[in-house]
Design an enzyme around this catalytic site. Sequence first.
Site: not given
Length: 944
Positions: A26, A95, A104, A106, A339, A457, A831, A898, A918
């Site tokens: 703010k 504030r 909301g 604080m 903001r 699982h 991998s 993976c 990858y």
Amino acid sequence: MTQCVYFFGGGKADGNKDMKDVLGGKGAGLAEMTNAGLPVPPGFTISTAACNLFQQRGALTPEIEAESDRALARLESLMGKTLGAPANPLLVSVRSGAKFSMPGMMDTILNLGLNDASVLGLKSRTRNGRFAKDSYRRFIQMYGNVVLGIDKDAFEHELSAVKKRARAKADVDLGEAQLDEVILRFKAVVKKQTGGPFPQGPREQLRGARDAVFKSWMNPRAVTYRKLNDIPHDLGTAVNVQSMVFGNMGETSATGVGFTRNPSTGAKEFYGEFLQNAQGEDVVAGTRTPHPIADLAKVMPAAYKQLREITTRLERHYKDVQDFEFTIQDNKLYMLQTRNGKRTGLAAVHIAVDMVQEGILTPREALMKVEPQALDQLLHPIFDPSARAKAEVAAKGLPASPGAATGAVVFTADDAVAWTAKGKRVVLVRMETVPDDIHGMSVAQGILTATGGMTSHAAVVGRQMGKPSVVGCGSLQIDLKARRLHVGKSVLAEGDPISIDGATGDVILKELPTSPSEVLQVVAGKLKPQRSPLYQKFEKLLGWADEARRLGVRANADIPRDARIAFAFGARGIGLCRTEHMFFAEDRLRHVVAMILAAARGQRGLDLRSRLRARLQEAKGHQAAELRRELLKVEKEHGEAIAAYTGALKKLLPMQRADFAGLFREMRGTPVTIRTLDPPLHEFLPKREELMVEIATLKAKGASRNARTIAAREKLLRAVEELHEFNPMLGHRGCRLGITYPEITRMQARAIFEAALQVSKKGTPVKPEVMIPLVGHVEELRRQKRIVLEVAAEVLGKGGSGVEFTVGTMIEVPRGALTADEIAREADFFSFGTNDLTQMGFGLSRDDAGKFLGYYQEHGILDKDPFVSLDAGGVGQLVEIGVKKGRAAKPGLKIGVCGEHGGDPASIHFFHGAGLDYVSCSPYRVPIARLAAAQAQLEKPSGD
Ligand code: PEP
Ligand code: MG
């Protein structure tokens, strides 16, 4: 001394938008707007560092107090008023404002500076006694609650009493005289509850309010909010002291909040609401119904026009949707806050792409505006937002696979199938799922389990199927026999409605309306892309991501249907096909069980036979006759087992070949990594206890009548008992299976190469990659690789028949990572199996850690579940060592991951930094991975 108080006003501010760390969101916004010449009421911000100091010492230093006093004096001189002065009082708001918005959480205090004298000054300056008295009573109420700790109800009680006596319906119906009475009653409440009068000194009021805001940083709801949103506790909040402007000075005044675009749909429309003759808290409190912001154009056209101009400018300036607050005092507009606006995943995609088309953002900037995880919301059914907001959450589990599921409770996979066949939507509720629940899981709307963690699982398979899943929901008690589910005090029977939110882990005990994912409908071919602007934008954004990213993105998929979805989502390759998942299909399980029952004796028989045959070739005369006799003995003792073992494998071969051929076709020439069998064999057999109960029941019903079934069940029970392990995850699994039962690897390799040959002959290019799991010692890989190469030569011939393949390994055992140089000499690729690497690196059981990981997170021992987000500092080192040693021994070695972490944005950033080629993740996470990989590259570019 470092500056702790930052002034803004008179067209100039000490701070700017880049100082959120110091000024909070703010404070930085107010400074930036002031510098941009916008109408912002002047004031000053006390920094977050002051807050941290306050938390440590319980007070500010004299230096900061002096700095504050100087800033107040400057504010007074700019405004030509003195704080709380009787004649023409300066009034301020106090504030909170942290770096990250905590809506909301604080405290805030308005109208500070009013007292018994200055309220009269305000009355005479504004010629509005009602307004002045109303402001004072609000101030006493807020200050009394926030600073003096008096319960809100104590004030509400008095206010209601006066309203009742005056027959006033709403607060606004009270006149000045009645408000005077309210003030008297409020002051009496303060006196009674604190023992002293309401503080009259303006500076005492200011100090009290400021300290209360600092203290509110540590109030329980703020602490919980930070925990839930991963906001560090040591950031602190800033305090903004700002001169008041009044939206409650009559019908020419108003106050409101808004967004420059619709934050839930992303539509380019001015969005928000306002109230005439009101103060900020009235808009949020819900006591009066605010009007849509478009109506402001009718009642205050000039202010509305200016508001639109300013907010459009702010959006361009910040290059993002703005969430703003404003007040109009007597037709003059003031900006109180701006903001970047929070938005849904859907809105994020629309807004990012629209802003590129409007020339506000470059494609690369647009990529940074969308949270990768937010894309999930576009790929799963969603609950109707208003119904969801009203629904009571009965229990909470781990958010294992996102999406909204609603349906009737069923307790077994078979019931899930049966109810679905009758046209009912069901949610499968289990203690935990096991591989042979797969048929039920695939038809259920969602899966809910009482135990298990994020790599259990249910979690892994749920994600792979894109099925909403909540796991490890400890407060569920399932009575399978009675088909009852206890959740707290509620009891649900089979068929009762239940809803689960896989993105939050929430369990709701009623049916909620859902709608399907538009993107998924396009991907599944049920909706034309041209008919879905959302899909087109989703594709556009991900197309930009593909241009930006260095990491490749593959999918973990075992069956052609999942592979097709993965490809449609942009996966270019399969990084892991878990072949065991195919073994659970109904038509195969019996052959798998037959193979397991015969494996030990069958394999031993085969080994003995081949050794004897080799010796026989060299032997002569008497010795040869002896060997023949031994061979006959082997046939007699093991022949049946050999036949059962090889016979079962022969049955499985064409099935696996068809599976692999399907995957090759779907993946259209991109690499397909197929892993040889991994799980402990007992997983394919029924549970010991279940068998024992079954045998006992059969015997009770008539031992002689059921003799054959009993004998078969007892044989199975013996096998289950033989296969029992105390620690199966560290037991006979992974490559250890293929080494002791090489025929299994041989069959799987044959299925892979035969499928590859078949598909490539039909003109589709194929790139099989055979992957050996759980390698901890190079010799394990060497032996398995030898088998694979032998089979390849048999199937493909010496020339390879045009099929190019590689043989690599998973790195998922710590010793494998530590000896990656030796292993790399035998491997074409690595991998990382980060599920097992986390399990073994941390010594945390994947299946049992859920019982205490929640506690660890709640008590700050671990920030995150290490099975969800890679533990970069620990397990990450094993990955880095593996990469470094592997590439030192074999430069350019292809390396991927993976484990489940391959779809987690924070982990993807890590893998990008570690130099992997990858990531591979479940199909529904592919879009998230594409975006996260692009963001990783944009934040930290690294070469190809
Ligand atoms: C892993 O361990 O990371 C992995 C991918 O293998 P699985 O989850 O099948 O053990
Ligand atoms: Mg593994």
